[in-house]
Scaffold this motif. Structure first.
Motif, mmCIF file in Angstrom:
data_model
loop_
_atom_site.group_PDB
_atom_site.id
_atom_site.type_symbol
_atom_site.label_atom_id
_atom_site.label_comp_id
_atom_site.label_asym_id
_atom_site.label_seq_id
_atom_site.Cartn_x
_atom_site.Cartn_y
_atom_site.Cartn_z
ATOM 1 N N GLY A 78 4.224 -20.775 5.144
ATOM 2 C CA GLY A 78 3.361 -21.931 5.260
ATOM 3 C C GLY A 78 4.055 -23.253 5.013
ATOM 4 N N LYS A 79 3.397 -24.318 5.417
ATOM 5 C CA LYS A 79 3.831 -25.666 5.142
ATOM 6 C C LYS A 79 2.744 -26.396 4.356
ATOM 7 C CE LYS A 79 6.880 -26.468 9.113
ATOM 8 N NZ LYS A 79 7.163 -27.387 10.266
ATOM 9 N N ASN A 80 3.147 -27.485 3.702
ATOM 10 C CA ASN A 80 2.184 -28.296 2.975
ATOM 11 C C ASN A 80 1.835 -29.537 3.788
ATOM 12 O OD1 ASN A 80 2.290 -26.530 0.847
ATOM 13 N ND2 ASN A 80 3.789 -27.715 -0.306
ATOM 14 N N LEU A 81 0.536 -29.813 3.876
ATOM 15 C CA LEU A 81 0.101 -31.066 4.476
ATOM 16 C C LEU A 81 -0.018 -32.101 3.359
ATOM 17 C CD1 LEU A 81 -1.041 -32.735 6.892
ATOM 18 C CD2 LEU A 81 -3.312 -32.042 6.087
ATOM 19 N N ARG A 82 0.803 -33.121 3.422
ATOM 20 C CA ARG A 82 0.750 -34.202 2.441
ATOM 21 C C ARG A 82 0.022 -35.393 3.047
ATOM 22 N NH1 ARG A 82 5.451 -36.460 1.363
ATOM 23 N NH2 ARG A 82 6.386 -35.754 3.333
ATOM 24 N N GLY A 83 -0.814 -36.039 2.242
ATOM 25 C CA GLY A 83 -1.591 -37.141 2.776
ATOM 26 C C GLY A 83 -1.849 -38.235 1.764
ATOM 27 N N LEU A 84 -2.328 -39.362 2.272
ATOM 28 C CA LEU A 84 -2.651 -40.527 1.449
ATOM 29 C C LEU A 84 -3.961 -41.106 1.961
ATOM 30 C CD1 LEU A 84 -1.832 -42.715 -0.682
ATOM 31 C CD2 LEU A 84 -0.705 -43.921 1.213
ATOM 32 N N VAL A 85 -4.899 -41.357 1.056
ATOM 33 C CA VAL A 85 -6.188 -41.946 1.419
ATOM 34 C C VAL A 85 -6.267 -43.338 0.818
ATOM 35 C CG1 VAL A 85 -8.695 -41.714 1.321
ATOM 36 C CG2 VAL A 85 -7.267 -39.667 1.522
ATOM 37 N N VAL A 86 -6.528 -44.342 1.675
ATOM 38 C CA VAL A 86 -6.597 -45.734 1.219
ATOM 39 C C VAL A 86 -7.848 -46.387 1.781
ATOM 40 C CG1 VAL A 86 -4.076 -45.938 1.081
ATOM 41 C CG2 VAL A 86 -5.251 -46.563 3.197
ATOM 42 N N ASP A 87 -8.192 -47.554 1.195
ATOM 43 C CA ASP A 87 -9.287 -48.339 1.763
ATOM 44 C C ASP A 87 -8.726 -49.304 2.796
ATOM 45 O OD1 ASP A 87 -8.137 -50.442 0.368
ATOM 46 O OD2 ASP A 87 -9.627 -50.421 -1.240
ATOM 47 N N LYS A 88 -9.579 -50.143 3.358
ATOM 48 C CA LYS A 88 -9.133 -51.023 4.449
ATOM 49 C C LYS A 88 -8.143 -52.080 3.973
ATOM 50 C CE LYS A 88 -13.141 -54.116 4.049
ATOM 51 N NZ LYS A 88 -14.307 -54.686 4.778
ATOM 52 N N ASN A 89 -8.060 -52.285 2.640
ATOM 53 C CA ASN A 89 -7.079 -53.225 2.092
ATOM 54 C C ASN A 89 -5.752 -52.546 1.760
ATOM 55 O OD1 ASN A 89 -8.948 -55.411 2.166
ATOM 56 N ND2 ASN A 89 -9.860 -54.660 0.239
ATOM 57 N N GLY A 90 -5.686 -51.247 2.012
ATOM 58 C CA GLY A 90 -4.468 -50.508 1.711
ATOM 59 C C GLY A 90 -4.382 -50.000 0.295
ATOM 60 N N ASP A 91 -5.442 -50.197 -0.501
ATOM 61 C CA ASP A 91 -5.451 -49.714 -1.882
ATOM 62 C C ASP A 91 -5.809 -48.232 -1.917
ATOM 63 O OD1 ASP A 91 -4.859 -52.245 -2.905
ATOM 64 O OD2 ASP A 91 -6.981 -52.831 -2.870
ATOM 65 N N PRO A 92 -5.170 -47.440 -2.802
ATOM 66 C CA PRO A 92 -5.446 -45.996 -2.846
ATOM 67 C C PRO A 92 -6.876 -45.691 -3.270
ATOM 68 C CG PRO A 92 -4.083 -46.649 -4.700
ATOM 69 C CD PRO A 92 -4.159 -47.839 -3.792
ATOM 70 N N VAL A 93 -7.425 -44.622 -2.724
ATOM 71 C CA VAL A 93 -8.771 -44.158 -3.072
ATOM 72 C C VAL A 93 -8.632 -42.905 -3.922
ATOM 73 C CG1 VAL A 93 -10.982 -43.324 -2.217
ATOM 74 C CG2 VAL A 93 -9.754 -45.126 -0.974
ATOM 75 N N GLN A 94 -8.995 -43.006 -5.186
ATOM 76 C CA GLN A 94 -8.894 -41.871 -6.107
ATOM 77 C C GLN A 94 -10.130 -40.990 -6.001
ATOM 78 O OE1 GLN A 94 -8.737 -43.076 -10.181
ATOM 79 N NE2 GLN A 94 -8.658 -41.001 -10.992
ATOM 80 N N GLY A 95 -9.933 -39.687 -6.122
ATOM 81 C CA GLY A 95 -11.059 -38.746 -6.162
ATOM 82 C C GLY A 95 -11.705 -38.488 -4.819
ATOM 83 N N ALA A 96 -11.052 -38.843 -3.719
ATOM 84 C CA ALA A 96 -11.593 -38.523 -2.397
ATOM 85 C C ALA A 96 -11.475 -37.020 -2.145
ATOM 86 C CB ALA A 96 -10.843 -39.293 -1.310
ATOM 87 N N ILE A 97 -12.467 -36.445 -1.506
ATOM 88 C CA ILE A 97 -12.495 -35.014 -1.226
ATOM 89 C C ILE A 97 -12.022 -34.785 0.203
ATOM 90 C CG2 ILE A 97 -13.953 -32.972 -1.098
ATOM 91 C CD1 ILE A 97 -15.885 -34.636 -3.000
ATOM 92 N N VAL A 98 -11.041 -33.915 0.361
ATOM 93 C CA VAL A 98 -10.484 -33.607 1.675
ATOM 94 C C VAL A 98 -10.794 -32.148 1.985
ATOM 95 C CG1 VAL A 98 -8.418 -33.594 3.113
ATOM 96 C CG2 VAL A 98 -8.632 -35.267 1.254
ATOM 97 N N GLU A 99 -11.536 -31.921 3.066
ATOM 98 C CA GLU A 99 -11.950 -30.565 3.440
ATOM 99 C C GLU A 99 -11.565 -30.299 4.882
ATOM 100 O OE1 GLU A 99 -16.134 -29.894 3.863
ATOM 101 O OE2 GLU A 99 -15.969 -27.856 3.069
ATOM 102 N N THR A 100 -11.039 -29.100 5.156
ATOM 103 C CA THR A 100 -10.678 -28.766 6.530
ATOM 104 C C THR A 100 -11.918 -28.465 7.358
ATOM 105 O OG1 THR A 100 -10.357 -26.443 5.923
ATOM 106 C CG2 THR A 100 -8.423 -27.872 5.881
ATOM 107 N N GLY A 101 -11.855 -28.816 8.647
ATOM 108 C CA GLY A 101 -12.962 -28.560 9.560
ATOM 109 C C GLY A 101 -12.549 -27.575 10.634
ATOM 110 N N LEU A 102 -12.586 -27.992 11.874
ATOM 111 C CA LEU A 102 -12.278 -27.104 12.996
ATOM 112 C C LEU A 102 -10.782 -26.789 13.077
ATOM 113 C CD1 LEU A 102 -14.507 -28.602 15.836
ATOM 114 C CD2 LEU A 102 -14.848 -26.421 14.655
ATOM 115 N N TRP A 103 -10.493 -25.550 13.435
ATOM 116 C CA TRP A 103 -9.129 -25.099 13.716
ATOM 117 C C TRP A 103 -9.231 -23.950 14.703
ATOM 118 C CZ3 TRP A 103 -6.690 -20.489 11.228
ATOM 119 C CH2 TRP A 103 -5.357 -20.331 11.634
#
Length: 718
Positions: free
Chosen positions: A478-503
């Motif tokens: 396997g590989k790891n998917l690394r990601g970053l979640v930010v707001d429209k100002n580019g500031d990080p969003v803490q505690g965002a939930i990331v869930e997989t959908g269709l595959w």
């Protein structure tokens, strides 16, 4: 052979070493032999008072010779000897703090004599009775705490042995007395089986020839009582046990041991108060079954009998199909197995039951996914027959191997179908990599394989009813998917939930993650090809994106804020020592709860999810917190779940027996209260005081216990 803890404690009592000089027990075998020799030679025996039945320890003087031996055996400064130690538990198994622990001399017949020593239990219910001199003989140990019944046990003390250990599981002091009668004939029903259930246990009784029963050891808490008897429908009532208020406060709690001519007074009188169901007022009945002394009367109606036949798509009966039936109106769950004619009979259902939900399963057939079938009860008769069909199924057999080494992969999970609920056909590969998934519907079926360290694998398999289909599935690392979640100002969003959908056109991937304090997340063992992710965060619009693992820059997701509202932008920490945001929620039981209704109570508001590892790890502490204060009417616990899959949540709640207020789902108000409290990471727990002020925001329930106790004590003192 003495364990290390016991050896160390004995060495401490004999004073052989200063703490700074103590050596590891395992490195001093010769020393242990010498120590055991000293113990067996009776060094501590010399401390025994010359008259064990005489005056109290404070007034007893050892002989001069004994004093000299004691000086040789006890290190200067060691003034106490542990006589009895142990722990006090409530019926749920939680330690009880501040219980009175007393040790008495015994008189003839083990009656209590002089009070020698007393102490109180500590935070987790542990206690230790100590004295300056040893004791020998029979003594009475007593433990008291309202609203529990007094615990008493005779203990044998011998200074040549280790301190006596007593674990006391104390019970409630309330007795329930009731009667079960025939609803139609007003006659008592002997042999009825009674079950009383509260938050953590069940108590049982059987009615006598007059239909009477008694259940002892209840606490002043809410619970339910169920009665069933041959030929009658099962009846369930909600009840609340309450201490008797007719004693003018004299017996409002279990106090220290009191002497009377007849012995020991240990418990108050008590009664049971009904909170739902029919009135318990006794009806006229035969002279040999008087109504006096009955707290609760339960009337049983004739039973409903349901015959369920299960056949296949060729109308052949299915032997040993499992039928699970649930009547939601009366909270009645039943299970039955079909016979050689495919028939299972369920008896003892409530006469007023209108519908049953069914789950029917069989290894060689396409089983139910959840309770997806229904039985409608006829109103004019109490016995009915119903027929259901299961399609014949096929199976998948084969091996899971490493794509590079060709070695078998054990422990891989193989799921057939386009959903991943518990009822989906599945299996796990054995040490040879072999598996067999039974109960797979005919036709082209999706199969998904998950294994730690490997990328998920997806294949389509053609299934024929009654025929096993062989398949070898190769897994790639396997590989790891690394990601970053930010707001429209580019500031990080803490505690965002990331869930997989269709595959691969399916929703069988089922991977989740949450962003950290700098907005980063990692989904381990992700597919090599593209798949969909859905990102949720408090105060932001839901975002969907197609992604794939990459060794280059992390995937960047930008969230758009929700239209401005009073709650958006609120921080969890900003709420400390401020009025708690008002809320109205609907619990899983359909009960409406508003914060204003809870004024005067200490409220713990708990945000969590089953997919959150930290939440699951902290759940035992949440359960312990609930057990500790569940008997206090001025305490409330509300858990707000951020789960997306209802079935997984409810299965977890049932497995863990979570008995407090649970809030989840789109129409429950869970999303609104999550935003109001600015939740950016879970688990999160808020403590709201009786005046509606937030006093704490913590990550673990064990950080709240003492604060809750303080709030409740302060309230009681008002």
């Amino acid at each position: 052979m003495l364990n290390r803890k016991t050896q160390s404690r004995m060495i401490d009592q004999l004073g052989l070493f200063h703490t700074s000089d103590r050596l590891p027990i395992s490195s001093s075998p010769l020393l242990i032999l010498v120590f055991c020799g000293l113990w067996s030679c009776g060094t501590v025996r010399a401390q025994i008072p010359s008259d064990p039945a005489g005056s109290s320890l404070a007034n007893s003087e050892p002989a001069a010779e004994s004093q000299e031996v004691a000086k040789e055996a006890i290190e200067p400064g060691l003034t106490t000897i542990v006589l009895v130690e142990g722990q006090v538990f409530d019926p749920c198994g939680s330690g009880l703090e501040a219980s009175d622990v007393l040790l008495y001399r015994t008189l003839a017949g083990d009656e209590p004599g002089e009070l020698l020593i007393q102490t109180k239990t500590k935070e987790f219910g542990d206690y230790s009775l100590t004295a300056s001199e040893a004791l020998q003989g029979r003594f009475l140990l007593e433990i008291n705490q309202a609203p529990y019944a007094t615990f008493r046990q005779i203990v044998e003390l011998n200074p040549n042995e280790l301190p006596t250990y007593v674990a006391a599981n104390i019970q409630g002091a309330i007795s329930l007395k009731g009667q079960v009668i025939d609803h139609l004939g007003n006659k008592p029903i002997p042999g009825a089986f009674i079950t009383f259930t509260d938050a953590c246990r069940e108590l049982y009784a059987t009615t006598n020839e007059h239909g009477r029963f008694t259940i002892e050891g209840l606490l002043p808490v809410s619970g339910s009582i169920a009665a069933k008897a041959e030929g009658f429908g099962r009846e369930v009532r909600a009840v609340a046990a309450q201490p008797n208020t007719h004693d003018n406060g004299e017996n409002s709690q279990v106090g220290p041991l009191k002497k009377q001519t007849q012995g020991i007074v240990i418990a108050p009188d008590a009664k049971i108060a009904e909170v739902t169901g029919e009135t318990s007022a006794p009806q006229p009945r035969s002279d040999d079954a008087p109504s006096a002394g009955v707290d609760l009367t339960i009337r049983l109606k004739p039973e409903r009998i349901v015959h369920i036949q299960v056949v296949d798509d060729e109308n052949k009966p299915i032997h040993q199909a499992t039928i699970e039936a649930y009547n939601r109106e009366h909270d009645d769950f039943r299970m039955a197995i079909s016979d050689e004619n495919g028939i299972a009979t369920i008896r003892g259902l409530h006469f007023d039951a209108k519908q049953m939900e069914l789950r029917i399963t069989s290894d060689k057939h396409v089983s139910s996914v959840g309770f997806d079938r229904f039985v409608e009860m006829p109103r004019d008769i109490n016995e009915s027959s119903h027929k259901y069909t299961l399609q014949r199924a096929g199976s998948i057999t084969g091996r899971i191997i490493d794509a590079n080494t060709r070695e078998p992969v054990s422990g891989a999970r193989i799921i057939a179908g386009d959903v991943t609920v518990d009822d989906t056909p599945r299996d796990w590969s054995n040490y040879k990599g072999e598996f067999e998934v039974a109960g797979v519907p005919s036709g082209s079926q999706p199969v998904t394989v998950h294994m730690v360290g490997y990328a998920p694998e997806f294949v389509m398999v053609n299934i024929t009813a009654g025929v096993p289909t062989k398949k070898t599935i190769r897994l790639k690392r396997g590989k790891n998917l690394r990601g970053l979640v930010v707001d429209k100002n580019g500031d990080p969003v803490q505690g965002a939930i990331v869930e997989t959908g269709l595959w691969q056109g399916q929703e069988t991937l089922s991977l989740r993650a949450m962003t950290d304090d700098v907005g980063k997340f990692t989904i381990p063992d992700a597919p090599h090809d593209e798949f969909e992710i859905i990102v949720y965060a408090s105060g932001f619009e839901e975002k969907t994106a197609w992604v794939a693992p990459s060794d280059a820059e992390p995937v960047k997701i930008t969230l758009e804020g929700i239209a401005a509202s009073a709650s958006v932008g609120t921080s969890q920490l900003d709420l400390i020592n401020k009025p708690a945001p008002a809320f109205t929620v609907t619990t899983s039981e359909g009960e409406k709860l508003t914060l204003s209704e809870l004024n005067g109570k200490a409220v713990v508001l708990h945000f969590w999810a089953t997919w959150c590892p930290g939440c699951v790890a902290d759940m035992p502490e949440v359960i312990s917190l609930h057990r500790r204060f569940t008997n206090n009417e001025n305490f409330a616990l509300i858990s707000v779940s951020l789960d997306f899959r209802e079935r997984e949540l409810l299965d977890y709640v049932e497995k863990k027996s979570l008995k407090w207020h649970l809030v989840y789902g789109e129409k429950s108000g869970a999303q609104e209260v999550t935003q109001s409290y600015g939740i950016n990471a879970i688990p999160a727990l808020f403590l709201i005081d009786p005046d509606g002020i937030i006093r704490a925001n913590v990550l673990s329930a064990n950080q709240l216990a003492d604060q809750v106790q303080t709030l409740l004590q302060d309230r009681d003192e008002l």
